[in-house]
Scaffold this active site. Structure first.
Site, short mmCIF file in Angstrom:
data_model
loop_
_atom_site.label_atom_id
_atom_site.label_comp_id
_atom_site.label_asym_id
_atom_site.label_seq_id
_atom_site.Cartn_x
_atom_site.Cartn_y
_atom_site.Cartn_z
N THR A 80 -12.99 -1.23 13.37
CA THR A 80 -11.72 -1.91 13.67
C THR A 80 -11.98 -3.03 14.67
O THR A 80 -12.87 -2.92 15.51
CB THR A 80 -10.74 -0.88 14.29
OG1 THR A 80 -10.49 0.12 13.31
CG2 THR A 80 -9.42 -1.54 14.66
N HIS B 203 -1.72 -12.25 10.49
CA HIS B 203 -1.38 -10.84 10.32
C HIS B 203 -1.25 -10.23 11.71
O HIS B 203 -2.01 -10.56 12.62
CB HIS B 203 -2.44 -10.11 9.49
CG HIS B 203 -2.17 -8.64 9.40
ND1 HIS B 203 -0.98 -8.17 8.89
CD2 HIS B 203 -2.87 -7.56 9.81
CE1 HIS B 203 -0.98 -6.84 8.97
NE2 HIS B 203 -2.11 -6.45 9.53
N ASN C 279 4.23 -3.38 12.63
CA ASN C 279 3.39 -3.95 11.58
C ASN C 279 3.85 -3.51 10.20
O ASN C 279 3.50 -2.42 9.75
CB ASN C 279 1.93 -3.51 11.83
CG ASN C 279 1.00 -3.94 10.71
OD1 ASN C 279 1.34 -4.79 9.89
ND2 ASN C 279 -0.18 -3.33 10.67
N GLU D 9 0.84 -1.20 0.00
CA GLU D 9 0.00 0.00 0.00
C GLU D 9 0.88 1.25 0.00
O GLU D 9 0.38 2.35 0.13
CB GLU D 9 -0.97 0.00 1.18
CG GLU D 9 -0.30 0.02 2.54
CD GLU D 9 -0.85 1.10 3.43
OE1 GLU D 9 -2.01 1.02 3.78
OE2 GLU D 9 -0.09 2.04 3.76
N THR E 128 2.82 1.61 15.39
CA THR E 128 3.01 0.28 14.79
C THR E 128 3.38 0.29 13.31
O THR E 128 4.04 -0.65 12.85
CB THR E 128 1.73 -0.56 14.94
OG1 THR E 128 0.63 0.18 14.39
CG2 THR E 128 1.46 -0.87 16.42
N SER F 276 -7.23 -4.69 5.42
CA SER F 276 -8.38 -3.84 5.70
C SER F 276 -9.19 -3.63 4.44
O SER F 276 -8.66 -3.62 3.32
CB SER F 276 -7.93 -2.50 6.25
OG SER F 276 -7.41 -2.66 7.55
N LYS G 27 -1.38 -7.80 20.52
CA LYS G 27 -2.55 -8.44 21.13
C LYS G 27 -3.45 -9.14 20.12
O LYS G 27 -3.95 -10.25 20.38
CB LYS G 27 -3.35 -7.35 21.87
CG LYS G 27 -4.16 -7.90 23.03
CD LYS G 27 -5.14 -6.86 23.56
CE LYS G 27 -4.45 -5.69 24.23
NZ LYS G 27 -5.41 -4.65 24.68
N ARG H 259 -15.25 2.24 14.91
CA ARG H 259 -15.92 1.06 15.45
C ARG H 259 -15.84 -0.15 14.54
O ARG H 259 -16.21 -1.25 14.94
CB ARG H 259 -17.37 1.38 15.82
CG ARG H 259 -18.29 1.63 14.65
CD ARG H 259 -19.55 2.32 15.14
NE ARG H 259 -20.48 2.56 14.07
CZ ARG H 259 -21.54 1.78 13.85
NH1 ARG H 259 -21.79 0.76 14.63
NH2 ARG H 259 -22.37 2.07 12.86
N CYS I 148 -3.17 -4.59 3.96
CA CYS I 148 -2.12 -5.46 4.50
C CYS I 148 -2.08 -6.85 3.88
O CYS I 148 -1.24 -7.66 4.25
CB CYS I 148 -2.26 -5.58 6.01
SG CYS I 148 -1.95 -4.01 6.85
#
Lengths: 131, 349
Positions: free
Chosen positions: B204, B237, B269, B82, B155, B299, B242, B202, B114
């Site tokens: 995500t 990914h 990331n 990207e 990240t 995404s 977390k 929201r 990604c």
């Protein structure tokens, strides 16, 4: 003009492509046109290994126009395993890391950004050998 | 579940991670007075002469070296990202020229946030698996950008993974099957000509990362008739530390199974490179007969899941190129000012 000048050198810059003499095996870099009266077919393209030793180096504290974004950077002369001596920018290293004779290897990096409407120029640099 | 007619696998793989890092704490120092937690300990930062093209070249060279395959035998060089350096002008042609591929190839840039790299991988499986070609190089690479002060800035990092697809009989790891799942989900996007992406708040998390990954992963496990316990390793990914830990647990994978491929705590990331570099790190330690479950995420949104089986060939190939750990070990930390200059965050009058 400028785009053509960069484009013409892409094999040399991207792959460190030099020339080998078909009879003597002599390797030269960068590639050159055949000498007057010489058979141009005598020199064949050859991709060099990119491995060599740092022959000498210097640190640029006042970069020339177009290179300001790199800040202070080092340039070096590298004796390639195949014989030729190549001048290039050194990357992925601090001044304190550099020692004459240290093993280095070629990487392809961004050489210059020729402006918002210009091309990005890529080519060989050398870094301390990873392993 | 998708399986090619002709069995395929990876005949080479190569990772690349820049040597520079910025600590999460250093970013927090700038924006939150160092207060609060950080999603990763550090992230990789591309040097001032690095971009997607240069990183893809090095990862690609590593993949070709492991396969001991002359670049002229490639039929495709595909780069997913990207953050391609040009909006119009393919990265793939520069990468192919630098690798020494012939002119008789397909070269294209893939885009799917990604998972642009795994799109290229699935296409490579199809190209080789249909018999149209013998060797295709799929690369995922990014120099991701995060708006200064935004959560993403902690990240968004840089790295590249290259996977060289060829016939299964030459493979160091066979790719047994894949599943692709997509849905129109506005979790994260960047409009044309805007420098930084934004989160669709929201969206995500649950409807995006977790729903897509779980859908693809569960479908592949079900159709293969296998469970998480049947795999030696898994890699997901990893936009932070977390999320991959959570999705692994939900799918039944243990911390041990994901440990070798979980690199986000150390490098952040690298978007299209994230899962692919994680897979490279697993291949660096895997043994013949080991099985690997990889699930990517992009995404927008979607997920690709793959089941791989390591063959005897891996042992002979592994040391022909630098291990992922070699790239991870050479970390040099920079401060926020250096990072801001290198990443073009300073406006020079």
């Amino acid at each position: 003009m400028e785009i053509a000048r960069h484009w013409r050198q892409r094999a040399t810059r991207y792959r460190l492509e030099g020339q080998r003499h078909r009879h003597t095996g002599v390797v030269r870099f960068p590639p050159q046109p055949a000498a007057l009266g010489e058979d141009p077919e005598m020199w064949e393209p050859v991709a060099l290994s990119g491995r060599g030793e740092l022959y000498s180096f210097s640190v640029l504290r006042q970069p020339p126009a177009g290179y300001e974004s790199f800040g202070i950077y080092a340039v070096g002369m590298v004796r390639l395993e195949e014989g030729p001596l190549v001048s290039a920018q050194l990357t992925d290293c601090a001044e304190a890391d550099l020692v004459i004779g240290m093993p280095v290897e070629m990487v392809t990096r961004r050489l210059a950004d020729t402006g918002e409407d210009g091309v990005l120029v890529y080519g060989y640099k050398f870094r301390p050998r990873l392993r | 579940m998708m399986k090619p007619i002709r069995p395929v696998g990876l005949i080479g793989y190569g990772a690349y991670v820049p040597r520079y890092r910025i600590a999460g704490r250093e970013i927090a120092r700038m924006w939150t007075d160092g207060q609060g937690g950080v999603p990763v300990e550090a992230k990789s930062v591309p040097g001032p002469d690095e971009d997607v093209i240069t990183m893809a070249i090095e990862a690609g060279r590593n993949a070709l070296a492991r396969a001991a395959l002359p670049a002229e035998r490639l039929s495709a060089v595909w780069v997913g990202s990207e953050s391609h350096p040009y909006s119009v002008k393919p990265s793939g042609t520069v990468v192919a020229e630098a690798l020494g591929a012939s002119h008789w190839i397909s070269a294209a840039d893939w885009e799917f946030a990604c998972k642009a790299g795994s799109e290229a991988l699935t296409a490579s499986m199809a190209l080789v698996g249909s018999g149209m070609a013998d060797y295709a190089l799929a690369i995922g690479a990014d120099t991701a950008q995060g708006r200064p002060g935004d959560a993403l800035e902690y990240t968004a990092s840089a790295g590249a993974g290259a996977l060289l697809v060829g016939p299964a009989e030459e493979a160091l790891a066979t790719i047994d099957a894949t599943v692709s799942y997509v849905s129109d989900t506005p979790d994260f996007y960047r409009r044309a000509d805007r420098p930084y992406p934004v989160h669709g708040n929201r969206f995500t998390g649950e409807p995006a990362y977790f729903h897509q990954i779980q859908s693809a992963a569960r479908r592949l496990l079900d159709e293969l008739g296998r469970s998480a316990a049947d795999f030696t390793y898994a890699v997901f990914h990893q936009p932070n530390t977390k999320f991959p830990q959570t999705v692994a647990r939900r799918l039944g994978f243990s911390e041990e199974q994901i440990a070798p491929g979980l690199l986000s705590p150390r490098i952040g990331n690298p978007y299209s490179g994230a899962a692919l570099v994680g897979l490279c790190a697993i291949l660096d330690v895997a043994r013949p007969g080991d099985t690997i479950f990889m699930t990517t995420y992009g995404s927008g949104a979607g997920s690709d899941a793959y089941a791989l089986t390591v063959t005897e060939r891996l042992l002979a190939c592994r040391e022909r190129a630098p291990l992922t750990a070699t790239y991870l070990a050479r970390e040099v930390f920079v401060d926020y000012a250096t990072y801001a200059r290198w990443r073009g965050k300073l406006v020079l009058g």
